[in-house]
Design an enzyme around this catalytic site. Structure first.
Site, short mmCIF file in Angstrom:
data_model
loop_
_atom_site.label_atom_id
_atom_site.label_comp_id
_atom_site.label_asym_id
_atom_site.label_seq_id
_atom_site.Cartn_x
_atom_site.Cartn_y
_atom_site.Cartn_z
N LYS A 1 115.10 87.89 5.98
CA LYS A 1 116.09 86.95 6.53
C LYS A 1 116.63 86.02 5.43
CE LYS A 1 114.67 83.90 9.78
NZ LYS A 1 114.98 82.53 9.34
N GLY B 1 118.41 77.44 11.41
CA GLY B 1 118.31 76.31 10.49
C GLY B 1 118.74 76.68 9.09
N SER C 1 110.95 72.20 0.48
CA SER C 1 111.86 72.96 1.33
C SER C 1 112.85 73.78 0.50
CB SER C 1 112.66 72.01 2.24
OG SER C 1 113.73 72.72 2.83
N ASP D 1 106.19 80.19 7.32
CA ASP D 1 106.61 80.77 8.61
C ASP D 1 105.51 81.61 9.26
OD1 ASP D 1 109.11 79.63 8.43
OD2 ASP D 1 109.95 81.33 7.33
C1 S3P Z 1 113.85 79.34 4.51
C2 S3P Z 1 113.01 78.33 4.14
C3 S3P Z 1 111.94 77.81 5.02
C4 S3P Z 1 111.61 78.77 6.14
C5 S3P Z 1 112.83 79.33 6.79
C6 S3P Z 1 113.70 80.06 5.80
C7 S3P Z 1 114.92 79.76 3.59
O1 S3P Z 1 112.36 76.58 5.57
O2 S3P Z 1 110.80 78.10 7.10
O3 S3P Z 1 112.48 80.24 7.83
O4 S3P Z 1 115.49 80.86 3.78
O5 S3P Z 1 115.20 79.01 2.65
P1 S3P Z 1 112.16 75.19 4.76
O6 S3P Z 1 112.99 75.25 3.58
O7 S3P Z 1 112.62 74.13 5.74
O8 S3P Z 1 110.69 75.11 4.50
#
Ligand code: S3P
Length: 458
Positions: free
Chosen positions: A34, A106, A183, A336
Site C-alpha cells: 500500500k 490517512g 511518522s 500496522d
Molecule cells: C504509512 C505510514 C504509517 C502506517 C500507514 C502507512 C505510509 O503511518 O501506519 O499505514 O505509507 O507512510 P504513520 O506515518 O502515521 O506512522
C-alpha cells in the site's frame, strides 16, 4: 477507470463469521504494498512523461489517491495489468474543481496535503467517519512553517481534523524540521512539499520509519541524500525544483497484508504455507522478527531485490509460540502489525507485553481499545494500558469464541477486521466480525484468499 471511496459508515449485511478450520496449506501471493503503491502514483504524477506500474494495490485507499491525482491534472489508466501515469511535472498540479474525498485513507490525505502545500492551488479534503477523526495537526504544523495556509475543522478535543482546506504557497519556504512523532506520513508530506520548493528542505528523523519515499525519490531522480549524524538521527536533505524522470515500477507484495495469512498459518495446527513475493524492507519487517523470537517457524526463501526493495517468498509452518516482551523501539517497523501480533500473543504460551504504542490509538481506529474489546469477547485474558496491551496466551488452546448474537466491532478499521477473521479460525465456536468491508481498503480478496488456503488441504 475511476472509483469512489466506499463509505464504510453504515454497517448492514457486512458481518461475516469465521469458524475453526483444518490446516492452511498452499502458495499464495498478496496484493501490492500500500505505501509503495501510493508513492508510485504520486511520484509518477509529478514526473514529465509516462511511468508504468505493475503490481499496484487496487484497494480503495490507493484508488482514492489515483482519483485525487486525476482531479489535479494527472492522466492515470490501466490496461491489462499495467497502470500508466502521464505526469504533469513538479509544480504542474492544477486546481481541482471540487472537494476531494479520500475515504478511509490517512496516507492519501497526509501525502497529498504535502503535495498541495507548495503548489499555487487550494484543495479541500474530506474523508469517512474514521479518517475525519484522525489528527492532521502533525502535518498542518510543518506545512504551515513552509507557508501553506489551512482551514481545519477542530474536533471537540481540540484536534485539527478533516474536512480541511490547504492553500498552497508557490514558491514555498524551505525549512529544517525535526520530526516530533515517528511518522513516515509526516516525513513524506514534507518531502513532497519540498519537491516544488526552491532550496534545501532538511528533515531530522530521530526514529527510523519506513523509508520508501526516500528510496523512490532517489529512483525518480530527485536531489536527495540521507545521512546519519553523531547522535544517530537520520538527516534527509532534499534540494527542490529538480525534474522527476518517469519510471517503470514493480510493486512488491505488502508485508502488512502478508502478516494475516502468516499468523493464521502459525496458529492453525498442521499448516504449511508460502506467501510469495513479499517486501521485506527492514523498516517494515519487525513483525516477522518478533514472531521468530516467539518461536515461529518462518523462513525467507528466494531473497532478491526488485526495484530497490528487498523481496522474499515467506515459508511458514504451524508453530508453538511463546510470550515475549516486545521492545518499544521495534514498533515503527511493525506499526500496522500490532493487531495481528495481539492475536498471535493470545495463543502463545505465557505473557506478551507491549509498550510505546500510543500511536495505535490514532490509526484507522483506536487499535488498542478495539483489540482489547474484541479479544476480551473471545475469552482472552489481557490488560489494556495507555500505551500497550499485556496478554496472557492460551498456550496453543483454541480461544473460546464469540457468544451467539455477538459480533466483534471493527470500527471502520481494515486491520482490526482481518485480525479477528484470523482469530476466528482458532476458536472453539468461531468469531463474527460485524463489518468485513473495510478489508477492501488494503486487501481486496482477503476472504477468498483465506478460503483458498483452507481448501488446498482438502
Ligand atoms: C504509512 C505510514 C504509517 C502506517 C500507514 C502507512 C505510509 O503511518 O501506519 O499505514 O505509507 O507512510 P504513520 O506515518 O502515521 O506512522
Amino acid at each position: 477507470m475511476t472509483s469512489k471511496p466506499t463509505d464504510h459508515t453504515t454497517s448492514d449485511a457486512r458481518s461475516v463469521s469465521f469458524a475453526p478450520t483444518g490446516p492452511l496449506t498452499g502458495r499464495i501471493t498478496v496484493p501490492g504494498d500500500k505505501s509503495i503503491s501510493h508513492r508510485s502514483l504520486i511520484l509518477s504524477a509529478l514526473a514529465i512523461g509516462k511511468s508504468e506500474i505493475t503490481g499496484l494495490l487496487e484497494g480503495e485507499d490507493v484508488l482514492a489517491t489515483a482519483d485525487a491525482l486525476r482531479a489535479m491534472g494527472a492522466t492515470i489508466d490501466k490496461k491489462e495489468n499495467i497502470w500508466t501515469v502521464h505526469g504533469v511535472g513538479v509544480g504542474g498540479l492544477i486546481q481541482p474543481e471540487t472537494a476531494i474525498d479520500l475515504g478511509n485513507s490517512g496516507t492519501s490525505v497526509r501525502l497529498l496535503m504535502g503535495l498541495v502545500a507548495s503548489h499555487d492551488i487550494s484543495v479541500t479534503f474530506t474523508g469517512d467517519a474514521s479518517l475525519s477523526k484522525r489528527p492532521m495537526g502533525r502535518v498542518v504544523d510543518p506545512l504551515s512553517l513552509m507557508g501553506a495556509d489551512f482551514t481545519v475543522r477542530t474536533s471537540t478535543d481540540g484536534k485539527a481534523c478533516l474536512p480541511l482546506t490547504v492553500r498552497g504557497l508557490c514558491p514555498a519556504v524551505p525549512m529544517e524540521y525535526r520530526l516530533p512523532v515517528a511518522s513516515a506520513q509526516v516525513k513524506s508530506a514534507i518531502l513532497l512539499a519540498g519537491l516544488n520548493t526552491p532550496g534545501l528542505t532538511r528533515i531530522i528523523e530521530p526514529v527510523l520509519t519506513r523509508d520508501h519515499s526516500e528510496t523512490m525519490l532517489k529512483g525518480f531522480g530527485a536531489d536527495i541524500a540521507v545521512d546519519v549524524d553523531q547522535d544517530g538521527n537520520r538527516i534527509i536533505s532534499l534540494v527542490g525544483e529538480s525534474e522527476l524522470v518517469p519510471q517503470t515500477i514493480t510493486v512488491p507484495g505488502d508485508p502488512s497484508s502478508a502478516a494475516f495469512p502468516i499468523v493464521a498459518a502459525l496458529l492453525v495446527p498442521g499448516s504449511d504455507i508460502t506467501v510469495e513475493n513479499v517486501g521485506i524492507n527492514p523498516t517494515r519487517a519487525g513483525l516477522f522478527s518478533v514472531l521468530q523470537q516467539m518461536g515461529g517457524d518462518i523462513s525467507f526463501e528466494n531473497q532478491r531485490t526488485v526495484g530497490g526493495e528487498k523481496v522474499a517468498d515467506i515459508h511458514v509452518k504451524h508453530s508453538k509460540l511463546n510470550g515475549i516482551k516486545v521492545p518499544a523501539d521495534i514498533a515503527p517497523s511493525m506499526i500496522d502489525e500490532f493487531p495481528i501480533l495481539f492475536v498471535a500473543a493470545s495463543l502463545a504460551d505465557g505473557q506478551t507485553t507491549t509498550t510505546g504504542l500510543s500511536e495505535l490509538r490514532v490509526k484507522e481506529s483506536d487499535r488498542l481499545s478495539q483489540m482489547a474489546e474484541g479479544l476480551g469477547l473471545l475469552g482472552v485474558a489481557l490488560t489494556e494500558k495507555e500505551d500497550g496491551l499485556i496478554i496472557t496466551g492460551s498456550g496453543g488452546q483454541p480461544l473460546t469464541g464469540c457468544a451467539t448474537n455477538t459480533a466483534i466491532k471493527t470500527a471502520l478499521d481494515h486491520r482490526i477486521a482481518m485480525s479477528f477473521a484470523v482469530a476466528g479460525l482458532v476458536t472453539n465456536t468461531g468469531a463474527t466480525v460485524d463489518d468485513m468491508s473495510p478489508a477492501e481498503t488494503s486487501f481486496p480478496g482477503f476472504i477468498d484468499l483465506l478460503a483458498i488456503l483452507q481448501s488446498a488441504a482438502k
